[in-house]
Design a protein around this motif. Structure first.
Motif, PDB file in Angstrom:
ATOM      1  N   ASP A  14     -13.064  -9.071   7.688  1.00  0.00           N
ATOM      2  CA  ASP A  14     -13.501  -7.772   7.177  1.00  0.00           C
ATOM      3  C   ASP A  14     -13.041  -7.542   5.744  1.00  0.00           C
ATOM      4  O   ASP A  14     -12.675  -6.434   5.363  1.00  0.00           O
ATOM      5  CB  ASP A  14     -13.001  -6.641   8.083  1.00  0.00           C
ATOM      6  CG  ASP A  14     -13.772  -5.346   7.868  1.00  0.00           C
ATOM      7  OD1 ASP A  14     -14.926  -5.422   7.419  1.00  0.00           O
ATOM      8  OD2 ASP A  14     -13.211  -4.262   8.133  1.00  0.00           O
ATOM      9  N   CYS A  15     -13.047  -8.608   4.951  1.00  0.00           N
ATOM     10  CA  CYS A  15     -12.698  -8.533   3.528  1.00  0.00           C
ATOM     11  C   CYS A  15     -13.884  -9.100   2.748  1.00  0.00           C
ATOM     12  O   CYS A  15     -13.852 -10.222   2.248  1.00  0.00           O
ATOM     13  CB  CYS A  15     -11.419  -9.321   3.256  1.00  0.00           C
ATOM     14  SG  CYS A  15     -10.857  -9.269   1.543  1.00  0.00           S
ATOM     15  N   ASP A  73      -2.069   5.291  -5.110  1.00  0.00           N
ATOM     16  CA  ASP A  73      -3.386   5.033  -4.529  1.00  0.00           C
ATOM     17  C   ASP A  73      -4.417   4.611  -5.569  1.00  0.00           C
ATOM     18  O   ASP A  73      -5.387   3.929  -5.233  1.00  0.00           O
ATOM     19  CB  ASP A  73      -3.892   6.281  -3.792  1.00  0.00           C
ATOM     20  CG  ASP A  73      -3.096   6.570  -2.538  1.00  0.00           C
ATOM     21  OD1 ASP A  73      -2.457   5.643  -2.014  1.00  0.00           O
ATOM     22  OD2 ASP A  73      -3.097   7.740  -2.095  1.00  0.00           O
ATOM     23  N   ALA A  97      -6.332  -7.034   2.213  1.00  0.00           N
ATOM     24  CA  ALA A  97      -7.124  -6.658   1.041  1.00  0.00           C
ATOM     25  C   ALA A  97      -8.361  -5.858   1.453  1.00  0.00           C
ATOM     26  O   ALA A  97      -8.898  -6.036   2.549  1.00  0.00           O
ATOM     27  CB  ALA A  97      -7.548  -7.913   0.269  1.00  0.00           C
ATOM     28  N   ASP A  98      -8.809  -4.972   0.569  1.00  0.00           N
ATOM     29  CA  ASP A  98     -10.035  -4.212   0.814  1.00  0.00           C
ATOM     30  C   ASP A  98     -11.266  -5.099   0.682  1.00  0.00           C
ATOM     31  O   ASP A  98     -12.244  -4.941   1.402  1.00  0.00           O
ATOM     32  CB  ASP A  98     -10.159  -3.053  -0.176  1.00  0.00           C
ATOM     33  CG  ASP A  98      -9.045  -2.049  -0.024  1.00  0.00           C
ATOM     34  OD1 ASP A  98      -8.651  -1.784   1.125  1.00  0.00           O
ATOM     35  OD2 ASP A  98      -8.559  -1.537  -1.041  1.00  0.00           O
ATOM     36  N   ARG A  99     -11.232  -6.011  -0.275  1.00  0.00           N
ATOM     37  CA  ARG A  99     -12.359  -6.892  -0.560  1.00  0.00           C
ATOM     38  C   ARG A  99     -11.840  -8.052  -1.393  1.00  0.00           C
ATOM     39  O   ARG A  99     -10.716  -8.028  -1.876  1.00  0.00           O
ATOM     40  CB  ARG A  99     -13.463  -6.144  -1.301  1.00  0.00           C
ATOM     41  CG  ARG A  99     -12.953  -5.246  -2.410  1.00  0.00           C
ATOM     42  CD  ARG A  99     -13.995  -4.242  -2.855  1.00  0.00           C
ATOM     43  NE  ARG A  99     -13.454  -3.310  -3.834  1.00  0.00           N
ATOM     44  CZ  ARG A  99     -13.297  -2.013  -3.619  1.00  0.00           C
ATOM     45  NH1 ARG A  99     -13.654  -1.503  -2.455  1.00  0.00           N
ATOM     46  NH2 ARG A  99     -12.820  -1.220  -4.548  1.00  0.00           N
ATOM     47  N   ALA A 138       0.826  -1.211   0.000  1.00  0.00           N
ATOM     48  CA  ALA A 138       0.000   0.000   0.000  1.00  0.00           C
ATOM     49  C   ALA A 138       0.858   1.257   0.000  1.00  0.00           C
ATOM     50  O   ALA A 138       0.473   2.287  -0.574  1.00  0.00           O
ATOM     51  CB  ALA A 138      -0.932   0.001   1.213  1.00  0.00           C
ATOM     52  N   HIS A 171     -17.189  -0.921  -8.221  1.00  0.00           N
ATOM     53  CA  HIS A 171     -16.252  -0.772  -7.105  1.00  0.00           C
ATOM     54  C   HIS A 171     -14.969  -0.025  -7.457  1.00  0.00           C
ATOM     55  O   HIS A 171     -14.078   0.081  -6.607  1.00  0.00           O
ATOM     56  CB  HIS A 171     -15.862  -2.153  -6.559  1.00  0.00           C
ATOM     57  CG  HIS A 171     -17.029  -2.984  -6.149  1.00  0.00           C
ATOM     58  ND1 HIS A 171     -17.753  -2.736  -4.996  1.00  0.00           N
ATOM     59  CD2 HIS A 171     -17.616  -4.052  -6.752  1.00  0.00           C
ATOM     60  CE1 HIS A 171     -18.733  -3.637  -4.906  1.00  0.00           C
ATOM     61  NE2 HIS A 171     -18.669  -4.433  -5.946  1.00  0.00           N
TER      62      HIS A 171
END
Length: 220
Positions: free
Chosen positions: A155-156, A104, A127-129, A99, A213
């Motif tokens: 939380d992914c 970004d 990972a974000d998702r 990251a 997304h």
């Protein structure tokens, strides 16, 4: 890219989706997060539009520690191979450091280990998702549902599923996995990424992901 078992199509989908996003002008990075069974760089070098031989691809740890910054190309995905010395690096820390090393607005695709193991948890934590990748076989779907449950606990959230080697997907697949089926990738052997119908399917998947997304990605 997460899935229930090895051979489910995660690596091919990572590269196929990455190339589809590149065709839309995105500075894509595809990283091999499966350090025990790494094959993303080998697949990239074996298919017809790879930019570099596998030996010249940067590793995740070397690219981050040596350069401090990665500038992905907008013409083709930048592929980050697993480190040669995997025993001396912490996967979670190395993947999290991406990251800071990347722009970004660059889409970053992580090719995760199979299943719901601790190894799979490391990339899912950073990972974000996730995008679930699965064949439409009963055992594979059952295992992918377990992976989806792990991803949610970390939380992914799964944003969707990709049915590989399939022309269609029953409505029950989305219900089982708790997310919509965003892509159906037809079967094509021996080199699926060279097949025009497969490339078109990954192009459609890229469009759906960008529309839903990709607000912060630099994509045409």
């Amino acid at each position: 890219m997460a899935g229930g078992k090895g051979g489910s199509g995660k690596t091919t989908t990572t590269l196929g989706l990455g190339r589809a996003l590149s065709r839309r002008g995105a500075p894509v990075v595809a990283a091999d997060a499966d350090w025990d069974l790494p094959n993303l760089a080998r697949l990239a070098s074996a298919t017809d539009d790879a930019r570099e031989p596998a030996g010249d691809l940067p590793t995740v740890i070397d690219a981050v520690q040596t350069t401090g910054e990665i500038r992905p190309d907008r013409r083709a995905p930048t592929v980050l191979a697993a480190p040669d010395d995997r025993g001396g690096a912490d996967a979670g820390r190395v993947l999290a450091s991406l990251a800071e090393a990347l722009p970004d607005d660059a889409p970053v695709l992580l090719d995760c280990p199979a299943g719901a193991s601790p190894d799979a948890a490391a990339p899912l934590r950073v990972a974000d998702r996730c995008l679930l990748v699965t064949p439409l076989r009963r055992a594979a779907l059952r295992d992918t549902a377990k992976t989806a449950a792990l991803a949610r606990r970390l939380d992914c959230a799964p944003v969707g599923a990709v049915a590989v080697r399939a022309e269609s997907a029953p409505a029950g697949v989305g219900e089982l996995l708790g997310c919509p089926v965003l892509g159906r990738i037809p079967s094509a052997e021996p080199e699926p990424l060279s097949d025009s119908s497969v490339r078109a399917a990954y192009g459609d998947l890229a469009r759906r992901l960008v529309d839903a997304h990709g607000a912060r990605w630099r994509v045409a």
